[in-house]
Design a protein around this motif. Structure first.
Motif, PDB file in Angstrom:
ATOM      1  N   ILE A  53      -5.462  38.664  45.755  1.00 19.66           N
ATOM      2  CA  ILE A  53      -4.052  38.925  45.444  1.00 19.66           C
ATOM      3  C   ILE A  53      -3.252  37.685  45.837  1.00 19.66           C
ATOM      4  O   ILE A  53      -3.404  37.171  46.950  1.00 19.66           O
ATOM      5  CB  ILE A  53      -3.530  40.157  46.243  1.00 19.66           C
ATOM      6  CG1 ILE A  53      -4.394  41.380  45.986  1.00 19.66           C
ATOM      7  CG2 ILE A  53      -2.065  40.409  45.958  1.00 19.66           C
ATOM      8  CD1 ILE A  53      -4.346  41.896  44.562  1.00 19.66           C
ATOM      9  N   PRO A  54      -2.383  37.194  44.929  1.00 30.56           N
ATOM     10  CA  PRO A  54      -1.600  36.011  45.279  1.00 30.56           C
ATOM     11  C   PRO A  54      -0.610  36.320  46.400  1.00 30.56           C
ATOM     12  O   PRO A  54      -0.091  37.431  46.498  1.00 30.56           O
ATOM     13  CB  PRO A  54      -0.878  35.655  43.978  1.00 30.56           C
ATOM     14  CG  PRO A  54      -0.887  36.906  43.170  1.00 30.56           C
ATOM     15  CD  PRO A  54      -2.088  37.687  43.590  1.00 30.56           C
ATOM     16  N   SER A  55      -0.334  35.302  47.196  1.00 28.38           N
ATOM     17  CA  SER A  55       0.655  35.454  48.264  1.00 28.38           C
ATOM     18  C   SER A  55       2.046  35.605  47.652  1.00 28.38           C
ATOM     19  O   SER A  55       2.256  35.329  46.461  1.00 28.38           O
ATOM     20  CB  SER A  55       0.628  34.220  49.170  1.00 28.38           C
ATOM     21  OG  SER A  55       1.093  33.086  48.449  1.00 28.38           O
ATOM     22  N   LYS A  56       3.000  35.992  48.468  1.00 28.73           N
ATOM     23  CA  LYS A  56       4.386  36.106  48.009  1.00 28.73           C
ATOM     24  C   LYS A  56       4.878  34.748  47.516  1.00 28.73           C
ATOM     25  O   LYS A  56       5.565  34.660  46.498  1.00 28.73           O
ATOM     26  CB  LYS A  56       5.280  36.623  49.136  1.00 28.73           C
ATOM     27  CG  LYS A  56       6.746  36.728  48.716  1.00 28.73           C
ATOM     28  CD  LYS A  56       7.645  37.081  49.878  1.00 28.73           C
ATOM     29  CE  LYS A  56       9.105  37.161  49.504  1.00 28.73           C
ATOM     30  NZ  LYS A  56       9.614  36.271  48.506  1.00 28.73           N
ATOM     31  N   GLN A  57       4.517  33.685  48.215  1.00 25.07           N
ATOM     32  CA  GLN A  57       4.959  32.346  47.826  1.00 25.07           C
ATOM     33  C   GLN A  57       4.387  31.945  46.462  1.00 25.07           C
ATOM     34  O   GLN A  57       5.088  31.353  45.633  1.00 25.07           O
ATOM     35  CB  GLN A  57       4.551  31.313  48.890  1.00 25.07           C
ATOM     36  CG  GLN A  57       5.246  31.496  50.216  1.00 25.07           C
ATOM     37  CD  GLN A  57       4.598  32.550  51.112  1.00 25.07           C
ATOM     38  OE1 GLN A  57       3.613  33.203  50.746  1.00 25.07           O
ATOM     39  NE2 GLN A  57       5.162  32.733  52.294  1.00 25.07           N
ATOM     40  N   ILE A  58       3.124  32.264  46.236  1.00 24.99           N
ATOM     41  CA  ILE A  58       2.504  31.959  44.940  1.00 24.99           C
ATOM     42  C   ILE A  58       3.156  32.785  43.843  1.00 24.99           C
ATOM     43  O   ILE A  58       3.455  32.281  42.748  1.00 24.99           O
ATOM     44  CB  ILE A  58       0.974  32.181  44.988  1.00 24.99           C
ATOM     45  CG1 ILE A  58       0.312  31.228  45.993  1.00 24.99           C
ATOM     46  CG2 ILE A  58       0.347  32.075  43.604  1.00 24.99           C
ATOM     47  CD1 ILE A  58       0.430  29.760  45.648  1.00 24.99           C
ATOM     48  N   THR A  59       3.395  34.060  44.110  1.00 23.75           N
ATOM     49  CA  THR A  59       4.059  34.928  43.128  1.00 23.75           C
ATOM     50  C   THR A  59       5.464  34.429  42.830  1.00 23.75           C
ATOM     51  O   THR A  59       5.880  34.371  41.664  1.00 23.75           O
ATOM     52  CB  THR A  59       4.087  36.383  43.635  1.00 23.75           C
ATOM     53  OG1 THR A  59       2.751  36.804  43.889  1.00 23.75           O
ATOM     54  CG2 THR A  59       4.725  37.309  42.615  1.00 23.75           C
ATOM     55  N   ASP A  60       6.202  34.028  43.858  1.00 20.30           N
ATOM     56  CA  ASP A  60       7.548  33.480  43.652  1.00 20.30           C
ATOM     57  C   ASP A  60       7.500  32.198  42.825  1.00 20.30           C
ATOM     58  O   ASP A  60       8.342  31.981  41.946  1.00 20.30           O
ATOM     59  CB  ASP A  60       8.233  33.202  44.992  1.00 20.30           C
ATOM     60  CG  ASP A  60       8.654  34.467  45.721  1.00 20.30           C
ATOM     61  OD1 ASP A  60       8.643  35.560  45.111  1.00 20.30           O
ATOM     62  OD2 ASP A  60       8.989  34.363  46.923  1.00 20.30           O
TER      63      ASP A  60
ATOM     64  N   SER B 229       9.262  31.686  39.191  1.00 21.96           N
ATOM     65  CA  SER B 229      10.182  30.562  38.980  1.00 21.96           C
ATOM     66  C   SER B 229       9.722  29.663  37.850  1.00 21.96           C
ATOM     67  O   SER B 229      10.525  29.215  37.025  1.00 21.96           O
ATOM     68  CB  SER B 229      10.331  29.757  40.275  1.00 21.96           C
ATOM     69  OG  SER B 229      10.944  30.533  41.268  1.00 21.96           O
ATOM     70  N   LEU B 230       8.422  29.393  37.801  1.00 20.38           N
ATOM     71  CA  LEU B 230       7.865  28.550  36.742  1.00 20.38           C
ATOM     72  C   LEU B 230       8.091  29.190  35.367  1.00 20.38           C
ATOM     73  O   LEU B 230       8.547  28.523  34.433  1.00 20.38           O
ATOM     74  CB  LEU B 230       6.368  28.336  36.992  1.00 20.38           C
ATOM     75  CG  LEU B 230       5.602  27.495  35.985  1.00 20.38           C
ATOM     76  CD1 LEU B 230       6.123  26.066  35.956  1.00 20.38           C
ATOM     77  CD2 LEU B 230       4.114  27.517  36.343  1.00 20.38           C
ATOM     78  N   MET B 231       7.815  30.467  35.251  1.00 13.55           N
ATOM     79  CA  MET B 231       7.978  31.160  33.969  1.00 13.55           C
ATOM     80  C   MET B 231       9.449  31.229  33.559  1.00 13.55           C
ATOM     81  O   MET B 231       9.785  31.008  32.398  1.00 13.55           O
ATOM     82  CB  MET B 231       7.396  32.572  34.044  1.00 13.55           C
ATOM     83  CG  MET B 231       5.880  32.624  34.209  1.00 13.55           C
ATOM     84  SD  MET B 231       5.000  31.876  32.806  1.00 13.55           S
ATOM     85  CE  MET B 231       4.556  30.301  33.492  1.00 13.55           C
ATOM     86  N   ARG B 232      10.317  31.520  34.507  1.00 15.22           N
ATOM     87  CA  ARG B 232      11.750  31.593  34.188  1.00 15.22           C
ATOM     88  C   ARG B 232      12.298  30.228  33.811  1.00 15.22           C
ATOM     89  O   ARG B 232      13.088  30.106  32.875  1.00 15.22           O
ATOM     90  CB  ARG B 232      12.523  32.187  35.359  1.00 15.22           C
ATOM     91  CG  ARG B 232      12.300  33.677  35.486  1.00 15.22           C
ATOM     92  CD  ARG B 232      13.129  34.284  36.586  1.00 15.22           C
ATOM     93  NE  ARG B 232      12.863  35.710  36.650  1.00 15.22           N
ATOM     94  CZ  ARG B 232      13.098  36.456  37.712  1.00 15.22           C
ATOM     95  NH1 ARG B 232      13.624  35.909  38.803  1.00 15.22           N
ATOM     96  NH2 ARG B 232      12.820  37.752  37.698  1.00 15.22           N
ATOM     97  N   ALA B 233      11.896  29.196  34.538  1.00 24.27           N
ATOM     98  CA  ALA B 233      12.354  27.835  34.219  1.00 24.27           C
ATOM     99  C   ALA B 233      11.895  27.438  32.819  1.00 24.27           C
ATOM    100  O   ALA B 233      12.659  26.841  32.046  1.00 24.27           O
ATOM    101  CB  ALA B 233      11.842  26.844  35.259  1.00 24.27           C
ATOM    102  N   GLN B 234      10.655  27.772  32.482  1.00 23.73           N
ATOM    103  CA  GLN B 234      10.157  27.461  31.145  1.00 23.73           C
ATOM    104  C   GLN B 234      10.977  28.180  30.078  1.00 23.73           C
ATOM    105  O   GLN B 234      11.382  27.576  29.085  1.00 23.73           O
ATOM    106  CB  GLN B 234       8.685  27.842  31.005  1.00 23.73           C
ATOM    107  CG  GLN B 234       8.153  27.559  29.610  1.00 23.73           C
ATOM    108  CD  GLN B 234       6.842  28.250  29.312  1.00 23.73           C
ATOM    109  OE1 GLN B 234       6.560  29.325  29.835  1.00 23.73           O
ATOM    110  NE2 GLN B 234       6.051  27.637  28.469  1.00 23.73           N
ATOM    111  N   GLN B 235      11.254  29.448  30.283  1.00 25.93           N
ATOM    112  CA  GLN B 235      12.029  30.215  29.310  1.00 25.93           C
ATOM    113  C   GLN B 235      13.427  29.638  29.133  1.00 25.93           C
ATOM    114  O   GLN B 235      13.910  29.493  28.010  1.00 25.93           O
ATOM    115  CB  GLN B 235      12.102  31.681  29.721  1.00 25.93           C
ATOM    116  CG  GLN B 235      10.789  32.402  29.550  1.00 25.93           C
ATOM    117  CD  GLN B 235      10.838  33.827  30.083  1.00 25.93           C
ATOM    118  OE1 GLN B 235      11.835  34.268  30.644  1.00 25.93           O
ATOM    119  NE2 GLN B 235       9.753  34.550  29.905  1.00 25.93           N
ATOM    120  N   VAL B 236      14.082  29.317  30.238  1.00 26.64           N
ATOM    121  CA  VAL B 236      15.425  28.744  30.174  1.00 26.64           C
ATOM    122  C   VAL B 236      15.403  27.421  29.412  1.00 26.64           C
ATOM    123  O   VAL B 236      16.213  27.190  28.506  1.00 26.64           O
ATOM    124  CB  VAL B 236      16.008  28.557  31.598  1.00 26.64           C
ATOM    125  CG1 VAL B 236      17.252  27.681  31.581  1.00 26.64           C
ATOM    126  CG2 VAL B 236      16.317  29.907  32.221  1.00 26.64           C
ATOM    127  N   ALA B 237      14.478  26.541  29.773  1.00 26.37           N
ATOM    128  CA  ALA B 237      14.407  25.218  29.142  1.00 26.37           C
ATOM    129  C   ALA B 237      14.096  25.324  27.655  1.00 26.37           C
ATOM    130  O   ALA B 237      14.729  24.656  26.833  1.00 26.37           O
ATOM    131  CB  ALA B 237      13.369  24.356  29.859  1.00 26.37           C
TER     132      ALA B 237
END
Length: 150
Positions: A3-10, A14-22
């Motif tokens: 299971i990914p850590s909270k930091q990895i999940t965050d 963030s990566l997915m949201r940044a990609q969508q915004v860009a």
């Protein structure tokens, strides 16, 4: 199962949201300029870099930013617009190699100033060159892992 850590999940979120915004910003800018969608640019850029050897569909799929399931339709639209041409693969009679045409080069060149401004607005306005270098370095192992098929 790991299971990914909270930091990895965050980081993932963030990566997915940044990609969508860009990508939305780039898409909107190109549409407002009366130009084709960003997927055209990415495909044409990869084909232009490939030069006289062209690319097979699966090679394009690995390089561009749109979903793999949409690549064949994208190539169909590019071909209908005169931006690419398909030729039989010299290595196997069933396959095809895709090549950029002069019209494709012209289209990509016309798209670049708008696409570049969108990249600057979406990313460059928020990161220094140093931070962008760090970010690219942090993402490189993810990209390289995907490209090697691991």
């Amino acid at each position: 199962m790991v299971i990914p850590s909270k930091q990895i999940t965050d980081a993932w979120i963030s990566l997915m949201r940044a990609q969508q915004v860009a990508l939305r910003q780039a898409e909107r800018a190109l549409r407002h300029a009366g130009l084709p969608p960003y997927g055209w640019y990415d495909a044409l850029w990869e084909l232009e870099k490939a030069g006289e050897i062209g690319l097979r569909i699966h090679q394009i799929e690995r390089q561009i930013l749109i979903a793999q399931s949409n690549v064949s339709r994208l190539i169909d639209r590019l071909e209908a617009a005169g931006c690419v041409e398909r030729k039989p693969s010299p290595d196997d009679g069933r396959g095809q190699v895709i090549f950029i045409t002069d019209q494709g080069r012209t289209t990509r060149a016309a798209m670049w100033p708008i696409y570049a401004a969108a990249i600057q607005e979406a990313v460059g306005a928020h990161l220094t060159d140093g931070n962008a270098t760090i970010l690219a370095g942090l993402l490189r192992p993810i990209i390289e892992n995907r490209e090697t098929g691991l």
